[in-house]
Design a protein around this motif. Structure first.
Motif, PDB file in Angstrom:
ATOM      1  N   ILE A 269       0.984  -1.094  -0.154  1.00 34.79           N
ATOM      2  CA  ILE A 269       0.065   0.264  -0.075  1.00 34.79           C
ATOM      3  C   ILE A 269       0.853   1.170  -0.148  1.00 34.79           C
ATOM      4  O   ILE A 269       1.885   1.286   0.749  1.00 34.79           O
ATOM      5  N   PRO A 270       0.516   2.086  -0.752  1.00 33.44           N
ATOM      6  CA  PRO A 270       1.505   3.431  -0.934  1.00 33.44           C
ATOM      7  C   PRO A 270       1.361   4.101   0.570  1.00 33.44           C
ATOM      8  O   PRO A 270       0.354   4.133   0.878  1.00 33.44           O
ATOM      9  N   GLY A 271       2.498   4.599   1.108  1.00 36.98           N
ATOM     10  CA  GLY A 271       2.560   5.130   2.313  1.00 36.98           C
ATOM     11  C   GLY A 271       2.504   4.391   3.405  1.00 36.98           C
ATOM     12  O   GLY A 271       2.841   4.548   4.662  1.00 36.98           O
ATOM     13  N   GLY A 272       2.527   3.171   3.213  1.00 38.66           N
ATOM     14  CA  GLY A 272       2.792   2.088   4.113  1.00 38.66           C
ATOM     15  C   GLY A 272       4.163   1.728   4.560  1.00 38.66           C
ATOM     16  O   GLY A 272       5.013   1.801   3.639  1.00 38.66           O
ATOM     17  N   PRO A 273       4.563   1.196   5.743  1.00 42.93           N
ATOM     18  CA  PRO A 273       5.753   0.594   6.084  1.00 42.93           C
ATOM     19  C   PRO A 273       6.337  -0.224   4.959  1.00 42.93           C
ATOM     20  O   PRO A 273       7.596  -0.190   4.813  1.00 42.93           O
ATOM     21  N   ALA A 274       5.701  -1.329   4.593  1.00 45.00           N
ATOM     22  CA  ALA A 274       6.345  -2.364   3.746  1.00 45.00           C
ATOM     23  C   ALA A 274       6.606  -1.517   2.288  1.00 45.00           C
ATOM     24  O   ALA A 274       8.098  -2.076   2.012  1.00 45.00           O
ATOM     25  N   ARG A 275       5.870  -0.833   1.643  1.00 47.39           N
ATOM     26  CA  ARG A 275       6.360   0.108   0.421  1.00 47.39           C
ATOM     27  C   ARG A 275       7.464   0.971   0.723  1.00 47.39           C
ATOM     28  O   ARG A 275       8.247   0.972   0.013  1.00 47.39           O
ATOM     29  N   GLN A 276       7.500   1.668   1.931  1.00 41.66           N
ATOM     30  CA  GLN A 276       8.430   2.460   2.238  1.00 41.66           C
ATOM     31  C   GLN A 276       9.771   2.010   2.533  1.00 41.66           C
ATOM     32  O   GLN A 276      10.946   2.445   2.404  1.00 41.66           O
ATOM     33  N   SER A 277       9.688   0.726   2.891  1.00 40.55           N
ATOM     34  CA  SER A 277      11.322  -0.039   3.255  1.00 40.55           C
ATOM     35  C   SER A 277      11.957  -0.272   1.968  1.00 40.55           C
ATOM     36  O   SER A 277      13.199  -0.543   2.109  1.00 40.55           O
ATOM     37  N   GLY A 278      11.176  -0.334   0.967  1.00 39.21           N
ATOM     38  CA  GLY A 278      11.849  -0.528  -0.341  1.00 39.21           C
ATOM     39  C   GLY A 278      12.348  -1.970  -0.352  1.00 39.21           C
ATOM     40  O   GLY A 278      12.970  -2.619  -1.244  1.00 39.21           O
ATOM     41  N   GLN A 279      12.155  -3.027   0.482  1.00 43.00           N
ATOM     42  CA  GLN A 279      12.671  -4.190   0.491  1.00 43.00           C
ATOM     43  C   GLN A 279      11.401  -5.166   0.606  1.00 43.00           C
ATOM     44  O   GLN A 279      11.906  -6.549   0.434  1.00 43.00           O
ATOM     45  N   VAL A 280      10.078  -4.916   0.538  1.00 51.11           N
ATOM     46  CA  VAL A 280       8.903  -5.687   0.254  1.00 51.11           C
ATOM     47  C   VAL A 280       8.356  -5.597  -1.067  1.00 51.11           C
ATOM     48  O   VAL A 280       8.066  -4.314  -1.362  1.00 51.11           O
ATOM     49  N   GLU A 664      23.268  -6.186   6.363  1.00 49.30           N
ATOM     50  CA  GLU A 664      22.351  -6.349   7.597  1.00 49.30           C
ATOM     51  C   GLU A 664      21.613  -5.181   7.945  1.00 49.30           C
ATOM     52  O   GLU A 664      20.553  -5.469   8.569  1.00 49.30           O
ATOM     53  N   SER A 665      21.918  -3.759   7.703  1.00 48.16           N
ATOM     54  CA  SER A 665      21.191  -2.848   8.056  1.00 48.16           C
ATOM     55  C   SER A 665      21.209  -1.601   6.736  1.00 48.16           C
ATOM     56  O   SER A 665      21.912  -0.617   6.599  1.00 48.16           O
ATOM     57  N   PRO A 666      20.378  -2.398   5.672  1.00 45.47           N
ATOM     58  CA  PRO A 666      20.369  -1.520   4.324  1.00 45.47           C
ATOM     59  C   PRO A 666      19.685   0.003   4.644  1.00 45.47           C
ATOM     60  O   PRO A 666      18.968   0.075   5.551  1.00 45.47           O
ATOM     61  N   ASP A 667      20.162   0.724   4.009  1.00 47.85           N
ATOM     62  CA  ASP A 667      19.861   2.214   3.737  1.00 47.85           C
ATOM     63  C   ASP A 667      18.367   2.223   3.391  1.00 47.85           C
ATOM     64  O   ASP A 667      18.403   2.217   1.920  1.00 47.85           O
ATOM     65  N   GLU A 668      17.304   2.416   4.170  1.00 51.36           N
ATOM     66  CA  GLU A 668      16.083   2.267   3.388  1.00 51.36           C
ATOM     67  C   GLU A 668      15.561   3.545   2.868  1.00 51.36           C
ATOM     68  O   GLU A 668      14.624   3.287   1.949  1.00 51.36           O
TER      69      GLU A 668
END
Length: 708
Positions: A269-280, A664-668
């Motif tokens: 979902i736009p604006g959601g944590p999953a989308r904003q992480s760039g990893q999901v 391990e800690s990518p730049d989100e």
């Protein structure tokens, strides 16, 4: 009807949100082990079945008739829902009941579902037997140099004929599970511990099925035989739904679905944590869930979808960690990605339309400024509207403002981006169309009784009458398809991208208790398909969706996508054309296609998208995997290398240094920026196409003036 359709959308969308992604802070008690002697239908369920039959017969959009053939198909669906991968039942179990479909037919007419419970009790015993065997296999060594394969998708295979065949299937299944975790970097002791918990968890969750759970599972198999969007909610599920509706929609912002034993990301979902992480990403599988920054990762392979949702849901501001199996590497993948997300409420602002400008050079030398408006959903702040707030937010109001601003910046054309827009308010789809046409019908709605109503734009005002293009993809659905279909029918703009999802039906929530007045028994609720959308040209948006004028051929087969992939989906149909006048006639589309094909063949971004699509198509076509460790490592490395090289080549061509998402800690923040650049590949090409169209119009007008 109009008010009902608006209510229908709200209920359908909210139901999807509650059942599909993280929603509430509520925690519902887990069931204790349910005895087999408890698993028999109750009088309440007999009454519920009779009411469901009555509602389906009277109000479902598709004509319902309970025949012996329908009962036989129901049994097929029920066996599939319980054991889609054919890992538990034997052929004789299935044959015994399928040959008795006539008995089920007679039972269902009386509201009885005894056979469903007979089947489930056998299923539970088969699960116990299989899990005991799987646990015993973990005490034996595996030979990963032996040349053999495992068929991980057995949904179309024959049922195992005997215990020996089932034992061999499970030997390979356990071996594959072990190898997959070894390839992900776990040591053998960790693997044994995790697989024991996984298999024991499968058995434990089956033992927690209550009478209501069994009944709901069967009734949904029964209803799905009629049509895929109609579904039943038991009283307990309805209660959880109501609790969820009273709380804010908080979570990771991802719509989840079930695929065999995996929980799959259907979209973010736009604006959601999953989308904003760039990893999901769409298609990835969630294989583990952990709470907080240091909570234990819990394996969720083989879990029911709702149980996974319950694990992921939590209060706003809390942390959930997901273990992701990337789709792009398939079952051969040896890389699991851990993603840390902070749950949040998905605010209306996060879903709001946004604008930008793309500058496109032309053959004549003068660059064209193309405005782009992204619309993630057709939203409308119903609460603010009902409270009398004259400035309530809506898609149409926001787009009107954005278009006005873009016109002041002297854009030459406008691109509307509806990719991933799963729909929303019918009112907004109608009024948004009205911003680009003078006035007239937008969509036709036919109900279960054959009555047709036309939703129209009555306002002759038009905010923009210049060159227009709309981008869509396979996830553009429902209200998106209404808008796109109207724009195409009026000849108002170019439609670019992929065929849309094809959901042209309308659902509403029906409280079954209303059909037994004076009875205090809670029967639950039915989500009922009660109408269908039709374009003003007469064709439905159902099944076929909307075909773009110009396709982006990314090498993905579309026959099993969207509504077309659903069993028993309503067919495409046609009614009479509404009375409307086409605004424009778009000519020379072939010229635009040729120009676009020439550009995309040379563009690194499209080459990257093509490589990814080709690999995903290969993965989707596979149903077996090697059980040789060396081969599996090589397959995974090859796919990962191709995807990474193409991605990095494209990003560097854009002046962006690629971020290692496996760190391990990518730049989100950097990952999100990278994804936005990738998302604009098709947007930029759409702007190029619209620029060609503008130039073609100018040349035609010049030739006409010269001829005079």
């Amino acid at each position: 009807m109009r008010r009902l359709l608006r209510t229908t959308w709200a209920n359908t969308v909210l139901l999807a949100l509650v059942l599909s992604f993280v929603t509430t802070t509520a925690v519902f008690a887990k069931n204790l082990d349910v005895s087999l002697t408890e698993l028999f239908p109750s009088d309440r369920q007999v009454k519920t079945t009779l009411v469901i039959n009555k509602v389906l017969e009277r109000f479902h959009y598709r004509r319902f008739q309970l025949t012996r053939e329908f009962a036989a198909q129901t049994l097929d669906n029920y066996f599939e829902d319980l054991d889609i991968n054919r890992l538990f039942f034997l052929e004789r179990d299935v044959t015994r009941f399928i040959s008795n479909a006539g008995q089920l037919h007679d039972q269902l007419q009386q509201g009885k579902v005894d056979i469903a419970f007979d089947i489930f009790r056998i299923y539970r015993m088969r699960v116990d037997s299989r899990i005991e065997y799987a646990l015993a296999l973990l005490d034996q060594p595996f030979n990963f140099s032996r040349d053999e394969t495992y068929q991980f998708d057995r949904s179309k295979s024959a049922w195992p004929v005997n215990e020996q065949q089932l034992n061999d299937i499970w030997r390979k299944r356990v071996k594959n599970d072990f190898l997959t975790l070894r390839l992900a970097g776990k040591n053998d002791d960790e693997i044994l511990k995790q697989l024991r918990k996984r298999y024991e968890g499968i058995m434990r969750r089956i033992h927690q099925f209550t009478v209501d759970d069994v009944y709901q599972t069967f009734v949904n198999a029964y209803i799905r035989t009629l049509e895929p969007h109609t579904a039943y909610m038991s009283p307990s599920t309805s209660e959880n739904f109501d609790i969820s509706m009273r709380l804010s929609l908080e979570g990771i912002g991802a719509v989840l679905g079930a695929d065999n034993e995996y929980t799959v990301i259907q979209r973010t979902i736009p604006g959601g944590p999953a989308r904003q992480s760039g990893q999901v990403r769409t298609g990835d599988s969630i294989v583990g869930v952990a709470q907080g920054l240091d909570g234990d990762m819990e394996d969720v392979v083989g879990w029911r979808l709702q149980d996974v949702v319950d694990k992921i849901r939590g209060p706003k501001g809390s942390v959930v960690r997901l273990q992701i199996l990337p789709k792009a590497e398939g079952t051969a993948s040896r890389r699991l990605r851990e993603v840390t997300l902070v749950r949040k409420e998905i605010a209306l602002e996060d879903q709001a339309a946004k604008s930008s400008i793309i500058t496109i050079p032309t053959d004549a030398g003068a660059a064209q400024r193309i405005g782009v408006i992204e619309i993630p959903a057709f939203y409308r702040d119903f609460r603010a509207e009902s409270e009398g707030n004259p400035d309530f937010r809506s898609t149409t109001r926001d787009v009107r403002q954005l278009v006005t601003q873009l016109k002041k910046q002297q854009v030459s054309g406008l691109v509307i981006d509806l990719r991933g827009n799963g729909g929303g308010s019918l009112t907004e789809a109608t009024s948004l169309t009205g911003l680009f046409i003078r006035q007239g019908p937008v969509v036709q709605v036919k109900d279960a009784f054959g009555k047709i109503e036309v939703e129209s734009d009555p306002d002759p005002d038009i905010i923009y009458d210049g060159p227009l293009a709309v981008i869509v993809d396979r996830n553009s659905a429902s209200a998106s398809e209404i808008f796109v279909g109207a724009i195409q029918d009026y000849g108002r703009g170019l439609i670019i991208g992929e065929p849309t999802f094809g959901k042209g039906t309308v659902q509403t929530l029906v409280d079954l208790n209303r059909y037994v007045p004076g009875d205090n028994t809670d029967l639950g609720r039915l989500r009922l398909t009660m109408a269908e959308f039709f374009r003003i040209s007469g064709g439905s948006t159902q099944l076929k969706g909307v075909e773009p004028d110009i396709h982006f051929d990314l090498g993905i087969a579309g026959s099993d996508q969207g509504e077309r992939s659903l069993e028993n989906a309503l067919p495409w149909s046609k009614i009479s054309t509404a009375s409307y006048t086409q605004h424009h006639s778009i000519n020379n589309v072939q010229h635009l296609k040729a120009r676009s094909a020439q550009r995309t063949a040379q563009e690194s971004g499209f080459q990257m998208l093509m490589s990814r699509s080709r690999i995903l198509s290969e993965i989707e076509a596979e149903d077996t995997v090697s059980l040789q460790e060396q081969i599996r490592r090589r397959e995974s490395d090859q796919r990962e290398q191709v995807l990474k090289e193409e991605r990095h080549r494209f990003l560097r061509a854009q002046g962006i240094e690629p971020v290692d998402e496996d760190a391990e800690s990518p730049d989100e923040e950097a990952l999100e920026k990278q994804q936005k650049v990738i998302d604009k590949i098709q947007t930029r090409e759409s702007a190029h196409i619209l620029t060609d169209f503008i130039q073609m119009q100018w040349n035609t007008a010049y030739e006409q003036r010269t001829a005079k």
